[in-house]
Design an enzyme around this catalytic site. Structure first.
Site, PDB file in Angstrom:
ATOM      1  N   GLY A  77       0.784  -1.226   0.000  1.00  0.00           N
ATOM      2  CA  GLY A  77       0.000   0.000   0.000  1.00  0.00           C
ATOM      3  C   GLY A  77       0.817   1.278   0.000  1.00  0.00           C
ATOM      4  N   CYS A  92     -28.188  -9.160 -15.973  1.00  0.00           N
ATOM      5  CA  CYS A  92     -27.576  -8.825 -17.257  1.00  0.00           C
ATOM      6  C   CYS A  92     -28.530  -9.204 -18.385  1.00  0.00           C
ATOM      7  CB  CYS A  92     -26.246  -9.564 -17.407  1.00  0.00           C
ATOM      8  SG  CYS A  92     -25.563  -9.472 -19.073  1.00  0.00           S
ATOM      9  N   CYS A 117     -26.625 -12.278 -20.444  1.00  0.00           N
ATOM     10  CA  CYS A 117     -26.324 -13.592 -19.874  1.00  0.00           C
ATOM     11  C   CYS A 117     -27.139 -13.899 -18.634  1.00  0.00           C
ATOM     12  CB  CYS A 117     -24.827 -13.730 -19.583  1.00  0.00           C
ATOM     13  SG  CYS A 117     -24.313 -12.850 -18.096  1.00  0.00           S
ATOM     14  N   CYS A 129     -23.405  -7.037 -18.422  1.00  0.00           N
ATOM     15  CA  CYS A 129     -22.178  -7.246 -17.662  1.00  0.00           C
ATOM     16  C   CYS A 129     -21.105  -6.295 -18.166  1.00  0.00           C
ATOM     17  CB  CYS A 129     -21.660  -8.667 -17.852  1.00  0.00           C
ATOM     18  SG  CYS A 129     -22.617  -9.910 -17.016  1.00  0.00           S
ATOM     19  N   CYS A 177     -19.211 -12.403 -19.351  1.00  0.00           N
ATOM     20  CA  CYS A 177     -20.516 -12.479 -19.986  1.00  0.00           C
ATOM     21  C   CYS A 177     -20.498 -13.516 -21.127  1.00  0.00           C
ATOM     22  CB  CYS A 177     -20.900 -11.100 -20.519  1.00  0.00           C
ATOM     23  SG  CYS A 177     -22.639 -10.923 -20.914  1.00  0.00           S
TER      24      CYS A 177
END
Lengths: 307, 260
Positions: free
Chosen positions: A35, A244, A247, A269, A275
């Site tokens: 980080g 979605c 899909c 998606c 997808c």
């Protein structure tokens, strides 16, 4: 390996070996201090700042001849930026590229973390525009460095407080700040907060490169990444009240797509590979609004907004 | 005589040079808990330099500043690590600037301005932070409805009061103020002084107030230090110094007060 048509006159993966070595040293330091933003000698790249110069330099430094590269932009493999960067590396490093998350060894991304869980042999490289999470409240670089050094992170909560005071909930939806390894607060780059849980303690290595700001930071595998929040306003991710359209997935991050000039829209998606894989597996969504598609059992795509 | 315990702040031989220029020279005093010390003097006499050296904003050239902390006994401010000094200054100390813009975050709401110190010391409950902020707005006589407004929409007097609330919310034991009433009109000044006097007494806060206004010193100060050319030329109880000034410079300052 690629198709054997590497362009002449360039070193493998465009950058010279000295530069790649220096960036690898920086990456090692970044991994050692999860980080922490490590300054690096960012080079001019043959594309403008903001298009992924940081990510490209990281990718170029860690790329080997046997690597398989996937590049995603807004979750999609077929957008201009993704296509250009893939082509750049297939020409300068003669490596093979893929659109499939499972096949890739290095995935360069900007806005999304793939829906498919990553494994230990994969590296996720992020293109980061503004690596400093404290910048919004403290414009001085000398001061923000000191704040990181002394763990003075109270101001991050001032930002979240302001959200709740004005909107009733934490309205920060992307680049949601997180505490890495219980020590450094990190900008998660422009990924939606939906993806924050997906970068917490995952097996893959994650490296963040900011070309213009000349910073690299990293999250080693299995490192804790905790999104900041309040006790009475805990961190939560976006949800959609529909699936979605293509899909039928209800779990993935959905993009709103406007399909005509009368306000008709559908949700699909954002991760195109995810997808496509689901559709190959036989899943189907309600289809485009107005279309007579199978499985349209939720009244068609329409009104709902991510909330 | 009552036993006062150790002084909260003990300053000895503190000197600050800006290159060849003298900021302040050989300043020494003790400050006890709950005591208000006013520093007066003409412009350029070293008052603000003194204050900044005391609160860690400037590094003194020489001298010692000892502070009695809540938990760790006496510490020497000049050699304290920066991490600890910054922690002190956002918990045990408060700093009120002459210009509220230096001490406030102008673009975030009044509530967040008050809550910032609470969050900096680990408060993570939004509801509690907000109700504490509302309490403080009442204390400083600002309408609670203004809690979500940024200070840029406040008047000068309100901004100054907000700055005071922002500093007092963590219940500091020592507050540094640099000309807290400068730039405010007389009626607003009076109200602010009234408020300050109440809060300082109520919360038993020690304060060092730098001012060039002897009326402010008379109203708030228990003790007074008069500075000239970087040196303390006279000090003592406020009334004593103002009613019976000994040093020629103090006499000059006192005689320069206009009486309407």
């Amino acid at each position: 390996m690629g198709d054997g048509t590497q362009v002449r006159g360039y070193n493998f993966a465009y950058l010279d070996e000295g530069t790649k070595r220096s960036i690898r040293r920086i990456i090692l330091k970044a991994i050692a201090i999860p980080g922490y933003q490590v300054p690096f000698g960012s080079r001019e790249m043959p594309l403008p700042y903001g298009w992924g110069t940081g990510g490209i330099q990281v990718t170029a430094s860690i790329l080997g001849p046997d690597d398989v590269l996937k590049v995603i932009d807004q979750g999609a493999d077929d957008t201009t930026n993704a296509v250009s960067i893939r082509r750049f590396f297939s020409r300068t490093a003669n490596i093979s590229t893929t659109e499939r998350t499972t096949e890739a060894t290095i995935i360069q991304t900007r806005h999304r973390v793939p829906e498919t869980p990553l494994h230990e042999d994969q590296i996720l490289v992020y293109q980061v525009p503004i690596p400093e999470p404290l910048r919004w409240l403290e414009p001085r670089e000398t001061e923000t460095r000191k704040m990181h050094a002394l763990e003075e992170y109270g101001v991050m909560h001032v930002k979240l407080y302001e959200d709740i005071a004005h909107y009733g909930h934490i309205a920060t939806a992307y680049n949601y700040p997180a505490l890495v390894n219980r020590r450094h607060v990190m900008a998660t780059s422009p990924i939606p907060k939906f993806d924050n849980p997906k970068i917490d303690r995952i097996p893959a290595l994650q490296i963040f490169g900011a070309g213009r700001e000349k910073r690299i930071y990293a999250i080693p595998p299995y490192t804790e990444v905790k999104s900041l929040d309040f006790e009475d306003h805990p961190f939560s991710i976006e949800t959609w009240d529909q699936c979605c359209a293509m899909c039928g997935d209800t779990e993935s991050y959905l993009d709103e797509v406007i399909t005509d000039d009368e306000g008709t829209r559908m949700f699909v998606c954002s991760d195109t590979d995810h997808c496509r894989r689901r559709r190959d597996d036989g899943h189907a969504g309600p289809g485009e609004p107005g279309e007579d598609a199978p499985g349209d059992d939720n009244g068609g795509a329409g009104k709902g907004l991510p909330g | 005589m009552m036993d006062l315990g150790p002084p909260l702040l003990s300053v000895q031989g503190m000197t600050k040079f800006y290159g060849r220029l003298v900021g302040c020279r050989d300043v020494g005093f003790d400050l006890w808990p709950g005591e208000v010390l006013c520093v007066v003097g003409e412009s350029g006499s070293g008052k603000t330099t003194l204050l900044n050296c005391l609160n860690g904003g400037l590094e003194p050239t020489s001298g010692s500043i000892k502070y009695e902390t809540r938990h760790e006994g006496t510490v020497e401010i000049t050699t304290l690590s920066e991490a600890k000094r910054r922690f002190l200054s956002r918990t045990d100390w408060g700093i009120v600037y002459q210009n509220p813009r230096d001490g406030l975050r102008m673009r975030v709401s009044a509530g967040a301005n008050i809550g910032e110190r609470l969050m900096a010391v680990g408060a993570r409950h939004y509801g509690n932070i907000r109700s504490e902020a509302a309490t403080w707005l009442r204390n400083i006589e600002i309408d609670e409805d203004r809690i979500d407004d940024p200070p840029s929409t406040f008047s000068g007097g309100m901004q100054q009061r907000l700055q005071i609330a922002r500093n007092l919310v963590t219940k500091p034991r020592l507050v540094f103020m640099d000309e807290p009433t400068g730039g405010l009109d007389v009626s607003v000044q009076a109200r602010l002084l009234d408020l300050l006097r109440g809060l300082v007494t109520e919360l038993d806060i020690a304060a060092i107030i730098v001012t060039h206004d002897l009326a402010v010193a008379r109203l708030l100060g228990h003790r007074l230090m008069v500075m000239q050319g970087g040196r303390v030329v006279e000090s003592g109880l406020t009334d004593q110094v103002l009613d019976d000034p000994h040093h020629p410079h103090t006499q000059l300052l006192v005689s320069a007060i206009l009486t309407p």
